[in-house]
Design a protein around this motif. Structure first.
Motif, PDB file in Angstrom:
ATOM      1  N   MET A  71       0.743  -1.105   0.158  1.00  9.98           N
ATOM      2  CA  MET A  71       0.055  -0.074   0.022  1.00  9.98           C
ATOM      3  C   MET A  71       0.900   1.258  -0.086  1.00  9.98           C
ATOM      4  O   MET A  71       0.415   2.328  -0.546  1.00  9.98           O
ATOM      5  CB  MET A  71      -0.944   0.004   1.267  1.00  9.98           C
ATOM      6  N   ARG A 146      -2.724   2.367  -6.339  1.00  8.46           N
ATOM      7  CA  ARG A 146      -3.660   3.163  -5.774  1.00  8.46           C
ATOM      8  C   ARG A 146      -3.757   4.571  -6.574  1.00  8.46           C
ATOM      9  O   ARG A 146      -2.613   5.016  -6.929  1.00  8.46           O
ATOM     10  CB  ARG A 146      -2.930   3.663  -4.485  1.00  8.46           C
TER      11      ARG A 146
ATOM     12  N   TYR B   8       8.994   7.178  -4.068  1.00  6.54           N
ATOM     13  CA  TYR B   8       8.939   6.146  -3.050  1.00  6.54           C
ATOM     14  C   TYR B   8       8.165   4.896  -3.957  1.00  6.54           C
ATOM     15  O   TYR B   8       8.650   3.748  -3.657  1.00  6.54           O
ATOM     16  CB  TYR B   8       7.788   6.558  -1.957  1.00  6.54           C
ATOM     17  N   CYS B   9       7.035   5.065  -4.528  1.00 12.33           N
ATOM     18  CA  CYS B   9       6.668   3.965  -5.172  1.00 12.33           C
ATOM     19  C   CYS B   9       6.893   3.945  -6.681  1.00 12.33           C
ATOM     20  O   CYS B   9       6.519   2.985  -7.521  1.00 12.33           O
ATOM     21  CB  CYS B   9       4.799   3.856  -4.957  1.00 12.33           C
ATOM     22  N   THR B  11       5.593   5.456  -9.159  1.00 11.70           N
ATOM     23  CA  THR B  11       4.786   5.579 -10.376  1.00 11.70           C
ATOM     24  C   THR B  11       4.686   7.058 -10.880  1.00 11.70           C
ATOM     25  O   THR B  11       5.216   7.800 -10.102  1.00 11.70           O
ATOM     26  CB  THR B  11       3.230   5.192  -9.646  1.00 11.70           C
ATOM     27  N   ALA B  12       4.501   7.128 -12.068  1.00 14.26           N
ATOM     28  CA  ALA B  12       4.273   8.425 -12.877  1.00 14.26           C
ATOM     29  C   ALA B  12       2.631   9.002 -12.381  1.00 14.26           C
ATOM     30  O   ALA B  12       1.885   8.471 -12.952  1.00 14.26           O
ATOM     31  CB  ALA B  12       4.525   8.351 -14.314  1.00 14.26           C
ATOM     32  N   ALA B  13       2.792   9.806 -11.291  1.00 13.88           N
ATOM     33  CA  ALA B  13       1.607  10.300 -10.661  1.00 13.88           C
ATOM     34  C   ALA B  13       1.028  11.603 -11.308  1.00 13.88           C
ATOM     35  O   ALA B  13       1.994  12.487 -11.735  1.00 13.88           O
ATOM     36  CB  ALA B  13       1.763  10.489  -9.259  1.00 13.88           C
ATOM     37  N   ASP B  14      -0.222  11.449 -11.775  1.00 15.75           N
ATOM     38  CA  ASP B  14      -0.679  12.509 -12.363  1.00 15.75           C
ATOM     39  C   ASP B  14      -0.932  13.815 -11.341  1.00 15.75           C
ATOM     40  O   ASP B  14      -1.024  13.533 -10.091  1.00 15.75           O
ATOM     41  CB  ASP B  14      -1.956  12.237 -12.899  1.00 15.75           C
ATOM     42  N   THR B  16      -3.425  15.394 -10.650  1.00 14.26           N
ATOM     43  CA  THR B  16      -4.704  15.150  -9.728  1.00 14.26           C
ATOM     44  C   THR B  16      -4.503  14.106  -8.527  1.00 14.26           C
ATOM     45  O   THR B  16      -5.335  14.241  -7.814  1.00 14.26           O
ATOM     46  CB  THR B  16      -5.845  14.786 -10.514  1.00 14.26           C
ATOM     47  N   GLU B  17      -3.416  13.318  -8.810  1.00 10.43           N
ATOM     48  CA  GLU B  17      -3.093  12.173  -7.711  1.00 10.43           C
ATOM     49  C   GLU B  17      -2.474  12.816  -6.474  1.00 10.43           C
ATOM     50  O   GLU B  17      -2.120  12.249  -5.619  1.00 10.43           O
ATOM     51  CB  GLU B  17      -2.338  11.184  -8.346  1.00 10.43           C
ATOM     52  N   HIS B  60      -3.134  10.585  -3.189  1.00 10.27           N
ATOM     53  CA  HIS B  60      -3.993   9.273  -3.755  1.00 10.27           C
ATOM     54  C   HIS B  60      -3.379   8.301  -3.884  1.00 10.27           C
ATOM     55  O   HIS B  60      -3.694   7.254  -4.621  1.00 10.27           O
ATOM     56  CB  HIS B  60      -4.920  10.170  -5.093  1.00 10.27           C
ATOM     57  N   GLY B  61      -1.954   8.227  -3.806  1.00 11.78           N
ATOM     58  CA  GLY B  61      -1.420   6.922  -3.797  1.00 11.78           C
ATOM     59  C   GLY B  61      -0.774   6.381  -2.580  1.00 11.78           C
ATOM     60  O   GLY B  61      -1.348   6.087  -1.833  1.00 11.78           O
ATOM     61  N   CYS B  62       0.472   6.266  -2.503  1.00 12.12           N
ATOM     62  CA  CYS B  62       1.162   5.912  -1.393  1.00 12.12           C
ATOM     63  C   CYS B  62       1.273   6.846  -0.317  1.00 12.12           C
ATOM     64  O   CYS B  62       1.580   6.588   0.894  1.00 12.12           O
ATOM     65  CB  CYS B  62       2.753   5.345  -1.451  1.00 12.12           C
ATOM     66  N   LYS B  64       2.906   9.385   0.507  1.00 13.66           N
ATOM     67  CA  LYS B  64       4.085  10.112   1.089  1.00 13.66           C
ATOM     68  C   LYS B  64       4.407  11.459   0.752  1.00 13.66           C
ATOM     69  O   LYS B  64       4.132  11.857  -0.583  1.00 13.66           O
ATOM     70  CB  LYS B  64       5.235   9.272   0.742  1.00 13.66           C
TER      71      LYS B  64
END
Lengths: 198, 102
Positions: A71, A146, B8-9, B11-14, B16-17, B60-62, B64
């Motif tokens: 998570m 997520r 941290y994760c 991911t390529a975060a938009d 809005t995230e 909206h993700g991890c 952090k």
């Protein structure tokens, strides 16, 4: 005073199903346990109790019944049968005694959905709702992402059966149901993922 | 649309995230600071035309907090890095230098 323990648990959108581009089902009562702590400290005890592998970053591992999802760098979510969640949480808390860790049964605070159908349609329905990259190379089976579903937080992954699983906070379950069924409405095909037809 | 890679994760975060957290590396004044210094710490922020170090939360993700080096003029993102630092790491500074040299 309202006493939650004296009322039988009711799932969000009990038994709801919708057939469109894909089949959308409210997954019913699902056991979910939040595990929080340093993965180096809680990983082994959790693996011992659940029999599941500790997932890598963005990973989800499962044995067909239970699943363990990454998570955040210090948080995992354990999916299990609703009936065993309370007991399992207690036994996990026992095995993590002395560690700086948190185990909470959040089954009643989350809602789960299952979407089934052709993979390119599942990805298409999801892509209408989230800014996350849901191409097969970016969201392969075994990965949990997520992100947001329109206005609310959610998480989703493709399970071993090829179904798309979606979870969100229970307080927004009605909204997410409306989103998913709206995105799967017949006639709303975009065919963006036609090349991943398998 | 701004896309930042969460360190941290991965991911390529938009945008809005994410949730913006303002200027990075602000150092708290005090506890012996005079009022003017403390007011500056509380309210005065850099507003550069160019590279800006800023804080973002992958809400909206991890979940952090992390840092990003972004050009306010071109929207070029020079890199993102974890929040547990008090100044930008060398590889981010190198990336900025390289972009300037071009």
């Amino acid at each position: 005073m309202f006493d939650a323990t004296s009322h039988p648990a009711r799932p969000a959108l009990e038994g709801a199903t919708f057939d469109g581009l894909v089949r959308v089902e409210a997954a019913g009562l699902t056991g979910m346990i939040t595990l929080r702590g340093d993965v180096d400290a809680i990983g082994m005890p959790v693996a011992d109790v659940t029999g599941l592998d500790v997932p890598d970053t963005l990973g989800i591992t499962g044995d067909g019944v239970r699943a363990l999802a990454w998570m955040s760098p210090d948080e995992m979510m354990l999916f299990c049968d609703y009936a065993e969640a309370e007991e399992l949480a207690a036994s996990l808390a026992g095995s993590l005694e002395g560690e700086h860790a948190l185990v909470v049964n959040v089954s009643d605070a989350r809602a789960a959905f299952r979407l089934s159908g052709p993979e390119h349609r599942l990805r298409e329905v999801l892509a209408k709702l989230t800014p996350a990259d849901v191409r097969p190379e970016a969201l392969p089976p075994g990965m949990i992402r997520r992100s947001r579903l329109a206005q609310v937080a959610g998480a989703f992954w493709l399970d071993d059966a090829g179904d798309l699983r979606v979870i969100c906070f229970r307080s927004v379950a009605d909204y997410v149901w409306a989103l998913l069924t709206g995105a799967a409405r017949p006639g709303s095909e975009v065919d963006h993922f036609r090349d991943v037809r398998m | 649309m701004l896309i930042l890679t969460c360190p941290y994760c991965g991911t390529a975060a938009d945008e809005t995230e994410l949730h913006p957290g303002g200027e990075a590396h602000v150092v708290r004044a005090g506890p012996e600071a005079d009022e003017d210094t403390f007011e500056a710490y509380l309210f005065q922020r850099a507003n550069p035309r160019g590279v800006h170090f800023e804080r973002w939360r992958h809400s909206h993700g991890c979940g952090k907090w992390f840092h990003a080096a972004r050009d306010t003029l071109t929207m070029q993102v020079h890199g993102t890095y974890p929040a547990q630092v008090t100044e930008p790491p060398q590889d981010i500074l190198d990336a900025i230098e390289e972009a300037r040299a071009r």
